[in-house]
Scaffold this active site. Structure first.
Site, mmCIF file in Angstrom:
data_model
loop_
_atom_site.group_PDB
_atom_site.id
_atom_site.type_symbol
_atom_site.label_atom_id
_atom_site.label_comp_id
_atom_site.label_asym_id
_atom_site.label_seq_id
_atom_site.Cartn_x
_atom_site.Cartn_y
_atom_site.Cartn_z
ATOM 1 N N GLY A 228 -8.071 -5.140 16.195
ATOM 2 C CA GLY A 228 -7.968 -5.863 14.914
ATOM 3 C C GLY A 228 -6.264 -5.823 14.729
ATOM 4 N N GLY A 231 -2.678 -2.166 10.757
ATOM 5 C CA GLY A 231 -2.551 -2.393 9.130
ATOM 6 C C GLY A 231 -4.448 -2.857 8.688
ATOM 7 C CB SER A 302 -7.104 -4.775 22.290
ATOM 8 O OG SER A 302 -7.820 -4.098 21.370
HETATM 9 P P1 ADP Z 1 -4.511 -0.117 12.122
HETATM 10 O O1 ADP Z 1 -4.960 1.257 13.019
HETATM 11 O O2 ADP Z 1 -5.580 -0.889 11.801
HETATM 12 O O3 ADP Z 1 -3.311 -0.438 12.215
HETATM 13 P P2 ADP Z 1 -4.203 1.752 9.175
HETATM 14 O O4 ADP Z 1 -5.763 2.591 9.605
HETATM 15 O O5 ADP Z 1 -3.832 2.608 10.358
HETATM 16 O O6 ADP Z 1 -4.566 0.646 10.414
HETATM 17 O O7 ADP Z 1 -3.826 1.136 7.918
HETATM 18 C C1 ADP Z 1 -4.422 0.817 7.083
HETATM 19 C C2 ADP Z 1 -4.443 0.957 6.056
HETATM 20 O O8 ADP Z 1 -4.903 -0.105 5.554
HETATM 21 C C3 ADP Z 1 -5.013 2.149 5.308
HETATM 22 O O9 ADP Z 1 -3.366 2.910 4.206
HETATM 23 C C4 ADP Z 1 -5.639 2.474 4.892
HETATM 24 O O10 ADP Z 1 -6.168 3.217 4.042
HETATM 25 C C5 ADP Z 1 -6.261 1.401 4.433
HETATM 26 N N1 ADP Z 1 -6.844 0.496 3.720
HETATM 27 C C6 ADP Z 1 -7.571 -0.028 2.788
HETATM 28 N N2 ADP Z 1 -9.426 -0.509 2.782
HETATM 29 C C7 ADP Z 1 -9.566 0.137 4.350
HETATM 30 C C8 ADP Z 1 -10.721 -0.307 4.329
HETATM 31 N N3 ADP Z 1 -11.841 -0.749 4.135
HETATM 32 N N4 ADP Z 1 -10.999 0.269 5.424
HETATM 33 C C9 ADP Z 1 -9.603 1.002 6.540
HETATM 34 N N5 ADP Z 1 -8.403 1.026 6.216
HETATM 35 C C10 ADP Z 1 -8.566 0.399 4.931
#
Ligand code: ADP
Length: 392
Positions: A228, A231, A302
């Protein structure tokens, strides 16, 4: 005849539930949790992880008990095989010397093929040579046996059987000789000793493989491949998922940018070629970890379908679970947890996925997690549910 040593443990497998769980009957001796055992005829060494009698966990059991046994490692067992104590195992051979009580009206014909039935199964047998007839203790030269006579001779089988000399284990040492056509019982016999070890027996060392490593961890190894946008929530969900797996006593490992980009892949940047190589190395590392019996979670953008599909091809059917963390670019940009989108928009970061580098969404992921409508908790639970459904 009295014996000084305790009866050796012999367990007859009646049903194979899985590679490390069997049902059957304890033919002789006793068994307890932790005992070192060997499988016959496959010759694999393992140990007793748990015992169940009448559906209740027990720590030990005595002869005659019907039991379910959980073994520490996966082994090759079939119905009719034997689990024996490791220090004194049962024999497996296609010739033995036996005493025979002839019961039929027609005489024993050495050289004729009979059916030999033991507690482990049946096989074709030929009485190769009668050595003598017994009258009390007296040995009398004889070529055949008449009804109610007892003799001693060698018996050759068309394929090896598992047995013990009757003095070692009565249940594995007795047999019946049957007429091959009518099934009538013609004789009863007792094995005195084996004559020749079957050539196809190997007392091989245990093969430590993915199945045995997974069995000792009580789990089915899997790759949970999270993909994905930056963020979208991959790491956040993956972290909670790992906590939940740990709480269920599972052994897992989370591979993500932090532990890969700083070490194994620190030579790689974010060009398309480097992204491809990044994912190739991650997939190969995940494969090694799967082989170690772990549940592996990968958390990488990915972005390219081809690399995710390449990763999938490294694994067996059902092992690779592609989880699409489906969050729109707008939402990711609003969240911008690491401030990367604003830097990319300002031109400070090049090749940023979603801005100036493409993201190709999966076409047939095993799971889609819509993080706008699902909480982090719900998203992690969806994955747990999927794993549970897959293994039941
Ligand atoms: P990625 O690893 O995909 O880059 P992160 O997990 O680092 O994303 O960041 C996602 C952000 O979105 C975090 O700050 C998280 O708290 C926020 N967020 C809000 N709602 C959700 C949700 N339902 N699921 C996952 N993350 C969420």
């Amino acid at each position: 005849m009295s014996k000084d040593t305790p009866d050796p443990m012999r367990f007859l497998v009646r049903k194979v539930d899985s590679a490390n769980r069997v049902d059957g009957i304890l033919l002789s001796g006793s068994i307890k949790h932790g005992d070192s055992v060997i499988t016959v005829p496959s010759g694999q060494q393992t140990s007793v992880m748990a015992l169940e009698q009448n559906g209740n966990k027990v720590t030990s059991a005595e002869a005659e008990a019907n039991l379910s046994i959980d073994l520490t490692y996966s082994v090759k067992l079939l119905e009719g095989d034997v689990i024996a104590c490791a220090e004194n195992t049962a024999e497996y051979a296609d010739q033995f010397e036996a005493s025979i009580d002839w019961l039929a009206n027609e005489e024993l014909l050495p050289g004729r093929s009979y059916r030999l039935q033991t507690i482990t199964g049946s096989v074709d047998a030929v009485g190769s040579r009668l050595k003598y007839r017994l009258e009390g203790e007296q040995q009398i030269a004889a070529n055949t046996l008449q009804c109610n006579e007892r003799g001693v001779g060698n018996i050759a089988l068309t394929s090896p059987i598992i047995f013990d000399p009757v003095l070692t284990c009565g249940k594995l040492g007795r047999f019946q000789m049957l007429d091959k056509t009518s099934g009538e019982c013609l004789a009863e016999g007792e094995i005195r000793h084996g004559l020749r070890r079957a050539s196809n027996i190997h007392w091989q060392a245990l093969d430590v493989d993915k199945d045995s490593r997974a069995a000792i961890k009580n789990q089915t190894p899997r790759i949970i491949w999270m993909t994905g946008l930056s963020g979208s929530g991959k790491s956040t969900i993956a972290n909670l998922l790992e906590k939940k797996l740990l709480a269920q006593s599972h052994h897992s490992y989370l591979l993500d940018g932090d532990n890969v980009r700083h070490g194994l892949n620190k030579d790689l940047g974010f060009t398309a070629a480097d992204r491809v190589e990044n994912i190739r190395r991650v997939a190969e590392t995940a494969k090694l970890m799967l082989d170690a019996g772990l549940i592996v979670i990968t958390s990488f953008i990915s972005p390219f379908r081809a690399e995710r599909d390449m990763a999938r091809t490294l694994f067996a059917q059902g092992e690779f679970i592609e989880v699409f963390v489906d969050t729109s670019l707008e939402v990711c940009e609003q969240r911008d947890p690491k401030g990367l989108y604003s830097k990319a928009r300002a031109g400070e970061i090049r090749n940023f996925t979603g801005i100036d580098s493409p993201y190709e969404p999966p076409e047939h992921p095993e799971l889609v997690l819509d993080t706008v409508n699902l909480s982090v908790e719900e998203a992690a639970d969806r994955i747990i549910d999927y794993l549970q459904k897959q293994t039941t």
